[in-house]
Design a protein around this motif. Structure first.
Motif, short mmCIF file in Angstrom:
data_model
loop_
_atom_site.label_atom_id
_atom_site.label_comp_id
_atom_site.label_asym_id
_atom_site.label_seq_id
_atom_site.Cartn_x
_atom_site.Cartn_y
_atom_site.Cartn_z
N THR A 124 38.79 -17.56 13.10
CA THR A 124 39.10 -17.63 11.66
C THR A 124 38.27 -18.68 10.95
N ASP A 177 41.02 -16.01 5.96
CA ASP A 177 42.12 -16.99 5.95
C ASP A 177 41.75 -18.27 5.20
N PRO A 202 37.32 -12.94 9.04
CA PRO A 202 38.64 -13.22 8.46
C PRO A 202 38.49 -14.02 7.17
#
Length: 513
Positions: free
Chosen positions: A261, A300, A298
């Motif tokens: 991430t 995030d 990702p």
């Protein structure tokens, strides 16, 4: 006559044979001097310029642009190609007409060549293999050997995956910590990540600029184009470990497999960093296409979850200013890929169709048909069995062009490639086992397939060649005890489960018109 791989389009046997030995002369125009020099080394014969003793005929290399760039005709010892590449492929066929011992670096150099006429041309212009040197570093000598073996099978693209979360493998001027820090990790995961096992051994390495130039030059001599890839903005944990200001969190180079991430923060410093990296790739690699990955990123750590298409467009603009084009995984279709981008379609067969219908050139490499890290059988002796089962017959059945495309859309499918991801391949020996002879089957699938039964009948002859070349291939009868990896357990998947996963993964793809 020994079975040829890939099988040529037409082979006609004739009466007699030709002698190929130390006094056999070679004649060629200046444009083919490079191919001639390579052939002398490959055959371990001097092949002097001029006429043989007593007016004896010799090897003749000729150009005929009317044949098509990669087409060739081999008639006795005369090889005519539509370009230097075509002549080179004809020379590779000549090597296969010799006994396997002729492929060794020592031994006899006096051979009888059967008199045949071969007419041949490839079905696809992109016949590629991706090699991941980020998960496990491969020294230069092993990369050169990998190129040699690919060229022996008439493959013409090496997609070189140079960076990932687990390692950064090239030096970049002005960014020394990439190789001081990002090229090294404290240990590596043993087996599939579900087991949480580690080997406790540091691992790393990187290529200098001169190393990469050597790889490019070596490949060019064998008519293999090297397409570099530096994955961005995801798969960047090694770079963020080296320069924490490029990310959101201080990290170390990743030791486990899977998706991190920790990605680039896309601030101006990160954009400048990426431009510097791409500039350096443009200095080293003559390829029009420069890979920027774009997969599995990702969001995030981003406040704006839709930043990636914007980032991809900025990198495409920068490459265009250098006269280059973006090469990216099919995720860059989500949100709109830049005009002119070439897509590597990996998430099953659907992205190939979507890319072509959107007007993008596309290289088909669906994981369930072309990922050579996937297990080869259900035998418990297979080393670290992961992914769906992908047998030799399965690879041979690969067809780059999906059903349902219009003639114009079919033209956008450049060809196919197999991908060699190396999480579970920590040596050239392990790469050999997972790659051969499946890549031999793939080479025929993209050159001009026949039937699997015909290929299987020719395979013993070809395995004798691989033996002579020192390849640690997987025997058709199954894995040998010493190929197993009981210390590195795998994670086999069923095909229905993977297909369901791929349907979920590709939900954000555009409709494709």
């Amino acid at each position: 006559m020994r079975g040829l791989v890939p099988e040529p389009g037409s082979v006609r046997a004739r009466e007699g044979e030709f002698r190929l030995w130390a006094s056999t002369p070679l004649d060629c125009p200046p444009e083919l001097a490079g191919v001639a020099q390579w052939l002398r080394g490959a055959l371990r014969l001097p092949l002097p310029v001029g006429e043989g003793p007593g007016g004896e005929g010799g090897v003749e290399l000729r150009l005929d642009p009317g044949l098509g760039a990669e087409a060739y005709v081999l008639d006795g010892l005369t090889i005519t190609g539509g370009s230097a590449a075509g002549v080179f492929y004809g020379c590779q066929t000549l090597r296969q007409l010799l006994p396997p011992e002729a492929l060794r670096r020592a031994g006899p150099t006096d051979w009888l060549v059967p008199a045949v006429t071969v007419e041949d041309r490839p079905a696809y212009g992109w016949r590629g293999v991706m090699l991941d040197v980020a998960r496990h570093f491969m020294p230069v000598a092993d990369v050169l050997r990998f190129v040699d073996l690919a060229a022996f099978h008439k493959l013409n693209v090496l997609h070189l995956h140079l960076t990932d979360d687990q390692g950064w493998r090239l030096e970049v001027p002005g960014w020394p910590r990439l190789t001081e820090v990002g090229a090294w990790r404290s240990e590596s995961m043993l087996g599939a990540r579900q087991h949480g096992k580690f080997d406790g051994r540091p691992h790393g390495g990187f290529y200098t600029t001169d190393d990469l130039r050597e790889i490019v030059a070596y490949a060019e001599e064998r008519h293999v184009r090297v397409v570099p890839e530096v994955d961005m903005p995801g798969h960047m944990q090694a770079a963020v470990a080296a320069y924490p200001s490029l990310g959101a969190t201080k990290v170390t180079t990743r030791t486990s497999w899977g998706i991190s991430t920790h990605v680039l923060n896309l601030k101006e410093e990160s954009l400048d960093f990426c431009r510097d990296v791409l500039d350096h790739l443009c200095e080293i690699f003559p390829s029009e296409l420069i890979g920027i990955g774009g997969d599995e990123c990702p969001t995030d750590e981003w406040a704006d979850k839709d930043l990636q298409p914007w980032f991809t467009a900025r990198m495409a603009e920068h490459l265009a200013s250098r006269g280059r084009r973006v090469f990216g995984w099919d995720e860059i279709l989500e949100g709109g890929a830049p005009a002119g981008a070439v897509i590597a379609a990996w998430r099953g067969p659907e992205p190939t169709t979507v890319a072509a219908r959107l007007g993008h050139p596309v290289v088909a490499c669906p994981d369930i048909e072309a990922y050579l890290d996937y297990r080869q059988s259900d035998d418990p002796g297979e080393p670290t069995p992961v992914g769906t089962r992908l047998t030799l017959a399965d690879v041979y059945a690969f067809h780059p062009v999906p059903e349902g495309l219009s003639p114009q859309e079919r033209e956008l499918v450049l060809g196919g490639q197999v991908n060699v991801w190396t999480e579970h391949m920590d040596s050239a020996r392990a790469v050999d086992y997972m790659t051969y002879p499946r890549i031999s089957a793939f080479a025929e699938a993209v050159w001009g397939p026949r039937t699997y039964g015909e290929f299987e009948a020719r395979l013993p002859d070809h395995l004798a060649r691989l033996d002579a070349l020192g390849v640690n291939y997987r025997p058709p009868a199954g894995p040998r005890p010493w190929d197993a990896r009981p210390d590195a357990p795998g994670n086999p998947r069923s095909l229905p489960d993977r297909l369901a996963e791929l349907r979920e993964m590709t939900k954000r793809l555009p409709s494709g018109g």
